[in-house]
Design an enzyme around this catalytic site. Structure first.
Site, short mmCIF file in Angstrom:
data_model
loop_
_atom_site.label_atom_id
_atom_site.label_comp_id
_atom_site.label_asym_id
_atom_site.label_seq_id
_atom_site.Cartn_x
_atom_site.Cartn_y
_atom_site.Cartn_z
N LYS A 80 0.86 -1.20 0.00
CA LYS A 80 0.00 0.00 0.00
C LYS A 80 0.89 1.24 0.00
CE LYS A 80 -3.90 2.11 2.52
NZ LYS A 80 -4.83 2.00 3.67
N SER A 155 -9.83 2.19 2.68
CA SER A 155 -8.90 2.91 1.83
C SER A 155 -7.89 2.01 1.12
CB SER A 155 -8.14 3.94 2.68
OG SER A 155 -7.35 3.30 3.65
N SER A 179 -10.27 -0.11 6.92
CA SER A 179 -9.66 -0.06 5.58
C SER A 179 -8.93 -1.30 5.09
CB SER A 179 -8.69 1.12 5.51
OG SER A 179 -9.41 2.30 5.31
N1 GLN Z 1 -13.42 4.65 5.97
C1 GLN Z 1 -12.85 5.13 7.19
C2 GLN Z 1 -12.43 6.57 7.00
O1 GLN Z 1 -12.74 7.10 6.00
C3 GLN Z 1 -11.70 4.26 7.61
C4 GLN Z 1 -10.49 4.49 6.81
C5 GLN Z 1 -9.34 3.65 7.27
O2 GLN Z 1 -9.50 2.64 7.94
N2 GLN Z 1 -8.14 4.11 6.92
O3 GLN Z 1 -11.80 7.15 7.81
#
Ligand code: GLN
Length: 493
Positions: A80, A155, A179
């Protein structure tokens, strides 16, 4: 067993190297060819650097020839783009870092390098990991290999789509509020968010430091364990890294599940999830009963507060963490400005996208004098209550199960204009981060449109090897995790 390396698990690749069926260089080249062929369609990777990857693969082959191979030496994985990797463009999905070539390796990258793992490239992600659909990336949306009109989740959407489309056998992700788990669910793969502190955050670009945790994404529970064996470990450069004895996360895989108590939170089984998701999850739980597990109804009474609590705390931490992107130290700097303040303002106005700005504004607001007690402190207190709900629940069960996400993958653009709708898609995952617990998602079926459904498994602190055991036993008895998106073979440039 006969298989093509592009279809192989990490375990099969590792065995294949030992049996001299193929070399790491050959396997890396196969994946690079496939990435070159499909990435323009899927947009999973922000950077690929075939020369660098192949140099690592040759080094891995040499390591093996010299008898110095470890379990994962020579396997290629995708990283990532939140993990700093020396010499690699490391963008975190943002224009702000679109010119940032990292001078150093994250702890996770160091560990993979030392294990002889080949980096296949850096995967697309929501900007600074803020999002649930990969649509906030400066590098554009990623397409879900099961249906190109849909999001892969976020994400860690690029990592998930890459693994689902067989552009990489496995990948890293990070999970602040879901995410790793939600994109794993949306793309029909497996993902594990470890207990907070198990994987070092050093060199993992910070979003909300008290919630961020790196973890593995792969096609089997076994592979998640092999990856976590490399990723986990104490690191003095991360003050929240935990000092614990090394463990083999695959050690419990073969244990029978007889007598396992599965907690089913009533808050996970109400009206929240779509009927298709609920049906697939119910069927998976019925399967666990056949494997000898008992189910107990439990309650997480403060679960509904997890989304509002998260959207106070995560932006608060983000507003502080992202203050470092000022146009001076690294990354983007505005071209024309009159003085220092103007330079800061223009740089940040140009470098950050709308979602990141929204979070910085919310974060600065909830931390400001006059609102700190009303929002930030109050959210911290509720965070404690949410964690206590889990402590109570784990007195009555060994693992908790439920859906990973209320829906399957939604359409690109469907929720992009409605942040609250987007935030609510993490309703089942966020509480786990607030409590610092380990959580994972494994494929457990499909909806009526042929899109994958994820089963979430939540464990108590440090129960990773037990959770992997729970997932592995299900995967021995079912084949959801082996299904691959059909469309992908037919996609042309
Ligand atoms: N969807 C959540 C957010 O927008 C979690 C994102 C994540 O776990 N990095 O913050």
């Amino acid at each position: 067993m006969q298989y093509h390396p592009l279809q192989a698990t990490l375990r099969q690749l590792s065995d294949g190297f030992t049996a001299k069926k193929f070399s790491s260089t050959e396997v890396a080249q196969e994946f690079i060819n496939k990435i070159n062929y499909l990435n323009s369609t899927l947009n999973c990777f922000i950077s690929v650097d075939a020369e660098r990857s192949l140099a690592q693969a040759r080094a891995a082959d040499a390591m093996r020839a010299a008898g110095k191979a470890q379990q994962l030496t020579g396997v290629p994985i995708a990283q990532k783009d939140i993990f700093c990797a020396q010499g690699w463009l490391t963008t975190c999905g943002s224009k702000m870092l679109s010119n940032f070539v990292s001078p150093y390796d994250a702890h996770v990258i160091e560990r993979f390098n030392a294990a002889g793992v080949v980096n296949l490239g850096k995967t697309n992600m929501d900007e600074f990991a803020m999002g649930s659909s990969n649509e906030t990336s400066f590098y554009g949306a990623v397409r879900n290999p099961w249906d190109l009109a849909r999001v892969p989740g976020g994400s860690s959407g690029g990592s998930a789509a890459a693994v689902a489309a067989r552009l990489a056998p496995a990948a890293t992700g990070t999970d602040t509020g879901g995410s790793i788990r939600q994109p794993a669910a949306f793309t029909g793969i497996c993902g594990l968010k470890p207990t907070y502190g198990v994987v070092s955050r050093y060199g993992m670009i910070a979003f909300a430091s008290s919630l961020d945790q790196g973890g593995p994404m792969a096609r089997t529970a076994d592979d998640l364990g092999l990856m976590l064996n490399v990723m986990a470990g104490f690191d003095p450069r991360d003050s929240t890294s935990l000092q614990r004895d090394a463990e083999d996360y695959t050690r419990d895989l073969a244990k029978p599940l007889t007598g396992l108590r599965i907690g089913l939170p009533k808050e996970f089984f109400g009206t929240g999830a779509s009927p298709d998701v609920a049906n697939a999850v119910d069927a998976a739980i019925a399967h666990y009963r056949k494997l000898g597990c008992e189910t107990v109804e439990i309650s997480l009474p403060n679960m509904a507060l997890s989304v509002p609590v998260y959207y106070v705390l995560a932006p608060a931490e983000a507003s502080s963490n992202l203050s470092r992107f000022d146009g001076v130290r690294y990354g983007h700097r505005a071209k024309d400005y009159t003085d220092l303040t103007d330079m800061y303002e223009k740089t940040r106005a140009e470098g950050f996208g709308a979602e990141v700005k929204r979070r910085i504004l919310i974060g600065a607001y909830v931390l400001s004098h006059g609102y700190y007690d009303a929002y930030y402190i109050r959210a911290q207190k509720l965070r404690r209550l949410i964690a206590q709900d889990f402590t109570e629940a784990f007195k009555r069960c060994d693992v908790i199960m439920g859906p990973t996400s209320p829906s399957t993958a939604f359409k690109i653009g469907e929720k992009a204009g409605d942040p609250v709708q987007m935030y609510l898609s993490d309703i089942y995952t966020i509480a786990v981060n607030l409590a610092g617990l380990p959580g994972m998602s494994i494929p457990c079926g499909f909806d009526s449109g042929g899109l994958p459904v994820g089963l979430q498994i939540i464990g108590n602190y440090f129960a990773e090897s037990r959770m992997l055991n729970v997932a592995h036993q299900y995967q021995l008895a079912t084949d959801w995790h082996t299904r691959a998106p059909k469309a992908i073979g037919e996609v042309t440039r």
